[in-house]
Design a protein around this motif. Structure first.
Motif, PDB file in Angstrom:
ATOM      1  N   VAL A  18       0.834  -1.204   0.000  1.00 41.28           N
ATOM      2  CA  VAL A  18       0.000   0.000   0.000  1.00 41.28           C
ATOM      3  C   VAL A  18       0.867   1.252   0.000  1.00 41.28           C
ATOM      4  O   VAL A  18       0.608   2.218  -0.725  1.00 41.28           O
ATOM      5  CB  VAL A  18      -0.950  -0.003   1.221  1.00 41.28           C
ATOM      6  N   LEU A  21       2.451   1.787  -3.498  1.00 34.21           N
ATOM      7  CA  LEU A  21       1.466   2.250  -4.486  1.00 34.21           C
ATOM      8  C   LEU A  21       1.018   3.672  -4.188  1.00 34.21           C
ATOM      9  O   LEU A  21       0.804   4.474  -5.103  1.00 34.21           O
ATOM     10  CB  LEU A  21       0.267   1.305  -4.506  1.00 34.21           C
ATOM     11  N   GLN A  25       1.007   6.907  -6.606  1.00 29.30           N
ATOM     12  CA  GLN A  25      -0.248   7.602  -6.858  1.00 29.30           C
ATOM     13  C   GLN A  25      -0.135   9.086  -6.540  1.00 29.30           C
ATOM     14  O   GLN A  25      -0.684   9.937  -7.245  1.00 29.30           O
ATOM     15  CB  GLN A  25      -1.371   6.977  -6.026  1.00 29.30           C
ATOM     16  N   ASP A 161       0.582  -8.649  -7.615  1.00 27.62           N
ATOM     17  CA  ASP A 161      -0.393  -7.705  -7.038  1.00 27.62           C
ATOM     18  C   ASP A 161       0.043  -6.261  -7.327  1.00 27.62           C
ATOM     19  O   ASP A 161      -0.773  -5.410  -7.702  1.00 27.62           O
ATOM     20  CB  ASP A 161      -0.510  -7.920  -5.523  1.00 27.62           C
ATOM     21  N   TYR A 162       1.324  -6.003  -7.135  1.00 24.03           N
ATOM     22  CA  TYR A 162       1.856  -4.655  -7.385  1.00 24.03           C
ATOM     23  C   TYR A 162       1.662  -4.272  -8.855  1.00 24.03           C
ATOM     24  O   TYR A 162       1.188  -3.174  -9.170  1.00 24.03           O
ATOM     25  CB  TYR A 162       3.333  -4.632  -7.009  1.00 24.03           C
ATOM     26  N   GLU A 164      -0.486  -5.406 -10.970  1.00 21.45           N
ATOM     27  CA  GLU A 164      -1.908  -5.243 -11.310  1.00 21.45           C
ATOM     28  C   GLU A 164      -2.378  -3.826 -10.967  1.00 21.45           C
ATOM     29  O   GLU A 164      -3.074  -3.178 -11.757  1.00 21.45           O
ATOM     30  CB  GLU A 164      -2.738  -6.282 -10.570  1.00 21.45           C
ATOM     31  N   HIS A 165      -1.995  -3.345  -9.789  1.00 24.84           N
ATOM     32  CA  HIS A 165      -2.358  -1.983  -9.405  1.00 24.84           C
ATOM     33  C   HIS A 165      -1.622  -0.947 -10.259  1.00 24.84           C
ATOM     34  O   HIS A 165      -2.181   0.096 -10.612  1.00 24.84           O
ATOM     35  CB  HIS A 165      -2.044  -1.757  -7.924  1.00 24.84           C
ATOM     36  N   VAL A 168      -3.330  -0.069 -13.515  1.00 24.14           N
ATOM     37  CA  VAL A 168      -4.402   0.920 -13.413  1.00 24.14           C
ATOM     38  C   VAL A 168      -3.819   2.336 -13.419  1.00 24.14           C
ATOM     39  O   VAL A 168      -4.336   3.243 -14.085  1.00 24.14           O
ATOM     40  CB  VAL A 168      -5.229   0.679 -12.131  1.00 24.14           C
ATOM     41  N   ILE A 169      -2.714   2.527 -12.685  1.00 22.19           N
ATOM     42  CA  ILE A 169      -2.068   3.854 -12.639  1.00 22.19           C
ATOM     43  C   ILE A 169      -1.531   4.237 -14.017  1.00 22.19           C
ATOM     44  O   ILE A 169      -1.695   5.364 -14.477  1.00 22.19           O
ATOM     45  CB  ILE A 169      -0.946   3.846 -11.593  1.00 22.19           C
TER      46      ILE A 169
END
Length: 607
Positions: A18, A21, A25, A161-162, A164-165, A168-169
């Motif tokens: 988190v 990311l 972000q 997981d990293y 995948e996020h 989106v970014i």
């Protein structure tokens, strides 16, 4: 116990994910450039897995058979261009892009398939795919140089997981409109410098792997500043758009045309194109008239050509150097880069530095060339000529430094010094004998506001303004420069006379000549050189120019008189004044003063 960087991550992985990311972000929300965001994405992945190297690779949109490393981390990765750009099948990231699945290699030293992209010291690595809206667009690869370090399945899942996020970014960061803005010139719609360098790097990697040398053309429009200064930037922008349209018609599929900024363009050629042929086609196409805002404009272009396998910036710079040589040889030419041009460029840069120091230290002096009356044979004035007294080279002739001073703008300071020194010396001579003094002025000086006021201050009431003649060389720039013409008009208003130097070798037409606010016409030396050994003028041009000058009410001066037959013919033709080595060479101040003293003494004896 303190955790080693070679240890796998512990229970705090979710919080670490988190945090990594969120850091990325925040950069996106703050509008950070894509390059900064890409590096943060990679650094986040390296930190998350306690690794020490890695790369973020995207599939090249222009050529999907290749990948581009948009961010790298670790020793031995960042400098080599073949590690920055590689075929899509290369390396552990290539396996990921081929299958769409993550891949782990825990013993790279013994692996059968070892990529040259991996640094030699790398022991283990993993890579995971990146998808944007379900489409495979790239991969994050992570590596470690720590002995005994292995990537566990849990770490691979964490990396997935990293990624995948991150996908989106990246959908936001790599939005099509943002990419278009990053690689497109907003005015012309051509590519920009970033696109050209990107494509150059791509072709250079191909060249490294057995391809042909890469060739780039560097284009610089001739007289572009003149159009902007005379007609305004709106017309200048319209002209650039028109040039871009014609350039699109000159290139083939596979070529890349870009505007680098201002009036500079570049073209990356595909291997099938012959550079000289393309350059000649461009020169021919651009020199045809452009109808812009109801006005026909003519545009020239100088082209430099460079081929090789150097880095992109070096190749582009070499083409720029070749273009400069083409421009110095005359408008509308092309030149191929040669290594000797670098030596010439270094010499020019050295001269630029030395000239700047000379301006600061006032390493200049004036020499005075006498002008003689055709009937009396007596001196009627002097032309002030600047010389550079270099501490090591001695006296540097003006042709070696005046063009550079013009180009760099140093001519403004030099010209101001010449004007003040000449006027001060003339004030001394004028008290002893009726004379005139001529001072050369560049177009750059005339284009400056209040130039006439500067001249008036230099005179300082010490002699009549009519005794000063400001000489300007005829040129197309003079004809089309409202500022220069305004200065000539202002000089006439305060009584200073003006002369058009080197008439017949530039751009003046009879119509333009009749409208220029000048008083003296100086006939260029080539017309005097044409006088035959028998004292005749075989072309008849010399007689025509002198007759034209008289008809328009100008005083005429012949330059470059070196033989007696030339002097006699000019006297018969009615030329008012003459100067040249036959009559008198340029003299230093002391010798010119002695000449005047002898003339004054001779006049006294005659009376």
């Amino acid at each position: 116990m303190k955790q080693s960087r070679s240890d796998p991550p512990t229970d705090g992985t979710n919080a670490a994910l988190v945090e990594a990311l969120l850091s990325v972000q925040n950069l996106v929300s703050a509008g950070a450039p894509p390059k900064v965001t890409y590096q943060a994405i990679l650094d986040g992945a390296v930190g998350l897995l306690n690794a020490d190297s890695g790369a973020l690779r995207f599939v090249d949109r222009a050529d999907p058979s290749w990948t581009v490393a948009v961010a790298v981390h670790g020793e031995g990765i960042s400098d080599e261009r073949w590690r920055r750009r590689a075929p899509i099948t290369e390396g552990i990231s290539g396996r990921v892009l081929a299958t769409g699945q993550p891949a782990t290699e825990n013993d790279l030293q013994r692996a059968q398939y070892r990529s040259q992209l991996a640094p030699a010291a790398l022991k283990a690595g993993l890579a995971v795919p990146i998808r944007e809206r379900g489409r495979l667009v790239g991969a994050i690869s992570i590596g470690t140089t720590a002995s005994g370090r292995r990537f566990a399945d849990s770490e691979q899942r964490l990396a997935m997981d990293y990624a995948e996020h991150v996908g989106v970014i990246l959908a936001v960061v790599r939005a099509d409109h943002a990419v278009t803005q990053a690689f497109t010139d907003s005015l012309t719609g051509l590519g920009n410098r970033a696109l050209l360098l990107d494509r150059l790097e791509h072709e250079l990697v191909r060249s490294d792997r057995g391809g042909d040398e890469v060739t780039v053309l560097f284009l610089d429009l001739d007289r572009f500043k003149l159009v902007n200064d005379s007609l305004g930037h709106i017309i200048g922008d319209q002209r650039l758009k028109a040039v871009a349209e014609r350039l699109r018609g000159c290139i083939r599929d596979g070529d890349v045309c870009a505007r680098l900024g201002g009036d500079e363009f570049a073209i990356l050629l595909n291997n099938a194109a012959e550079p000289s042929t393309v350059a000649e086609r461009i020169i021919d196409l651009l020199q045809r008239g452009f109808l812009i805002d109801g006005r026909e404009l003519f545009i020239g272009v100088s082209v430099g050509i460079a081929s090789g396998r150097d880095d992109a910036e070096t190749l582009l710079r070499n083409a720029d150097v070749a273009m400069c040589h083409a421009k110095r040889d005359g408008a509308g030419r092309h030149q191929r880069f040669e290594p000797r041009m670098h030596a010439a460029l270094r010499s020019r840069l050295d001269l630029d530095s030395e000239l700047r120091r000379a301006v600061e230290r006032r390493e200049f002096e004036l020499h005075y060339q006498p002008l003689y009356h055709r009937r009396s044979g007596r001196p009627t004035g002097f032309e002030a000529l600047v010389r550079w007294r270099h501490p090591m080279r001695g006296l540097v002739p003006p042709l070696e430094f005046i063009p550079l001073a013009e180009e760099t703008g140093m001519i403004i300071d030099i010209g101001h010094w010449v004007l003040e020194q000449a006027c001060s010396q003339f004030a001394v001579w004028r008290d002893e004998m009726p004379l005139a003094i001529s001072v050369n002025a560049s177009i750059r000086e005339l284009e400056r506001a209040h130039y006439a006021a500067t001249v008036e201050r230099a005179i300082a009431g010490r002699f009549s303004a009519r005794d000063l003649v400001i000489e300007v060389t005829e040129s197309e720039r003079l004809q089309d420069s409202p500022g220069a013409i305004a200065s000539l008009d202002a000089l006439k208003e305060i009584g200073v006379r003006t002369a058009l130097d080197d008439f017949g070798t530039g751009y003046s037409t009879l119509l333009n000549l009749s409208h220029l606010p000048i008083d003296v016409l100086k006939v260029a030396k080539p017309f005097v050189d044409a006088v035959g050994g028998d004292g005749r003028n075989p072309t008849g041009l010399l007689a025509g120019i002198i007759s034209l000058g008289k008809h328009l009410g100008f005083r005429t001066v012949a330059e470059g008189i070196e033989r007696e037959d030339q002097r006699e013919l000019l006297a018969r033709l009615g030329c008012d004044l003459g100067q040249g080595y036959l009559l008198g060479r340029p003299l230093d101040t002391a010798t010119a003063s002695e000449l005047l003293a002898a003339e004054i003494a001779g006049n006294r004896q005659a009376t």
